[in-house]
Design an enzyme around this catalytic site. Structure first.
Site, mmCIF file in Angstrom:
data_model
loop_
_atom_site.group_PDB
_atom_site.id
_atom_site.type_symbol
_atom_site.label_atom_id
_atom_site.label_comp_id
_atom_site.label_asym_id
_atom_site.label_seq_id
_atom_site.Cartn_x
_atom_site.Cartn_y
_atom_site.Cartn_z
ATOM 1 C CB CYS B 142 1.023 4.563 -6.211
ATOM 2 S SG CYS B 142 0.229 3.110 -5.516
ATOM 3 C CG HIS B 222 -4.610 2.392 -6.095
ATOM 4 N ND1 HIS B 222 -4.848 1.113 -5.670
ATOM 5 C CD2 HIS B 222 -3.255 2.500 -6.176
ATOM 6 C CE1 HIS B 222 -3.687 0.478 -5.501
ATOM 7 N NE2 HIS B 222 -2.711 1.299 -5.805
#
Lengths: 343, 343
Positions: B142, B222
């Site tokens: 990711c 994130h």
């Protein structure tokens, strides 16, 4: 004879500075100011710090709570040689207008006040001499202090072309139950660069530094990732050696189990200092990496306590008690039981 | 005729890819593999995805729980044209040895597997063509996907001298109640640079990129702070225009109340997508700052879902269903209801 120090604002910073001043041979606490009869006020009483407050109504409230009050803040300021203003952010400038200017007193402000509040910004190992004899001095914020402590020796030894640092900030302080974030990463500010770079420039005016900042859900420490372009190349081992002997910088090792800010604070408890503080900047040994004129490292900042010894040194500079920075730093650190960088 | 896709591992990634595949006109789900009769297995049954498991003992457990099982994993692999391996990190390579090699099947691995697990690493808009006709492909993680999505257009339009990025990673995924940190910042790895830079190099081999990574106590997304030295200068407005038309990148504004990763996830709920996912990379409009050949920005990554459309495109590349990257990306994004970057 010990100089007389007053603490105006006995909160996170004020009570720590009071204790640090109280252990210096050349200083004594003549009083601390508290606005409410909270546990901090009882703590001050138990330490025999004369307690002052801000109004006659407050004196009544304190006495009802069982706290002996010596008088009002103005009387304390009158008696002191120097005042450490530990008031909440933005109140320092109000106190300056209200008391300090017309009472012609020397005052140390904290980093939460704007740089213009004082004549000069202060970091013990970086620009001590600029504050000698000054009336108003501002000890820069915990983050700026952290950057100055480690960048200073690098500037002196290798020269710096540019610095790029990211500040991963703790959300609130441990007991600040009203603030967050609880589960989010918050760009703060969302614009790039952040104000931290310009604040470092109040100490190192010529340093080319860019910073980015954000807040995360933790209360313990700030963390910085630092990337330095050096003027003169060096090696990882050289930088480790430099930080080993740098004042108020400690090397920590993940290999010894210090793998996070939480581990640093657990380790600090083993040091046995007042409030289990860590006044030094903690740099991860494993994170230091110098290659091709470029240097990386990661450091953690105990936001509540790193600026405490700087306040003590600022007193010596402003009252012209000591002209040599490192002599003051060594006196302060010896009395507080900090890293013995001179050995 | 729709190609037959099997999902081996119906967890965080697997169940999202299953739904994304199911809405494509040229693909269909022939089955999903689950090792335990958990809520995800019931969800698969309710969506009419044929359910497979890993042992005869498991079949009995599933049937006792009220779940109909079609057979064992080997039978599903046999039937499929291609397998999306969504097994936990490190299990994909075991599945490769156990099934995929000798059964001569095409397989997509996830970023949790080491790069060497597959012949090639994949990002839809960056290196689609490298995967055309391949047997084993790995969709990068990711974080790497997030960096490729925004760096790709910058490379194409301005050229990049170097990139320095800090990855402030979420601790665990939202339902991962066994992991932390709860109140700490964790350098991860404590060494600098981190492995993310080399992972980006599996997509852009010539890119000079250095990354630093740490974990913080949040579950949502994130975040990356990105600093790019450009070969050819540009302006902030140009970069904003570039990201506005970039596939799978969305601009968000603090001025519109999107001030943190938590706000991004709240906004994503308003988009009404499956699981309230945000498959695009979210870049803060206010954070974009280009000056003197240097560019800064901050972006957030929904770790559970950004790689989902890449898995769909990888299927088209590997099965030679589409030779043009953007034609595949547009098909995928249209079916999933993502940003209409082609308009």
């Amino acid at each position: 004879m010990a100089v007389k120090v007053a603490i105006n604002g006995y909160g996170t910073v004020g009570r720590r500075v009071a204790d640090a001043v109280a252990v210096q041979k050349d200083m004594k606490i003549v009083g601390v100011v508290k606005t409410k009869p909270t546990f901090e006020a009882f703590s001050a009483m138990n330490k025999n710090y004369p307690l002052y407050t801000t109004s006659k109504e407050n004196i009544r409230l304190f006495e009802e709570a069982g706290l002996k009050v010596e008088g009002l803040v103005k009387e304390l300021i009158d008696e002191a040689d120097i005042i450490v203003d530990g008031a909440p952010d933005g109140i320092g400038i109000e106190n300056k207008e209200k008391f300090y200017i017309h009472m012609k007193k020397k005052v140390i402000f904290q980093g939460g006040e704007k740089p213009g509040t004082a004549d000069v910004s202060f970091n013990s190992t970086s620009n001590y001499k600029n504050s000698i004899g000054r009336q108003f001095v501002r000890v820069v914020s915990c983050n700026t202090t952290g950057l100055c402590r480690t960048l200073g020796p690098i500037i002196s030894n290798y020269g710096i072309e540019s610095v790029s640092a990211v500040m991963i900030r703790r959300g609130p302080d441990p007991a600040d139950i009203k603030k967050g974030p609880v589960n989010a990463i918050v760009p703060d500010p969302v614009t790039v660069p952040s104000h931290h770079g310009p604040d470092v420039n109040t100490i190192f005016p010529d340093l080319n530094i860019t910073t980015v900042a954000l807040k995360v859900p933790t209360t313990l420490m700030h963390m910085h990732t630092v990337n330095v372009k050096l003027k003169n190349g060096t090696s990882t081992d050289d930088v480790i050696g430099l930080f080993e002997k740098a004042p108020r910088v400690v090397l920590i090792k993940a290999a010894e189990g210090i793998k996070s800010t939480a581990h640093i604070m657990e380790w600090a408890k083993e040091l046995g200092r007042q409030r289990s503080d860590l006044n030094e900047i903690a740099v991860w040994h494993e994170s230091i990496n110098a290659r091709k004129g470029e240097l990386f490292y990661m450091q953690a900042i105990h936001q509540e306590s790193d600026i405490v010894p700087e306040n003590v040194d600022a007193i010596r500079a402003m009252l012209e008690m000591e002209s040599d920075p490192l002599t003051s730093v060594r006196k302060t650190d010896t009395a507080m039981g900090l890293k013995q960088w001179w050995k």
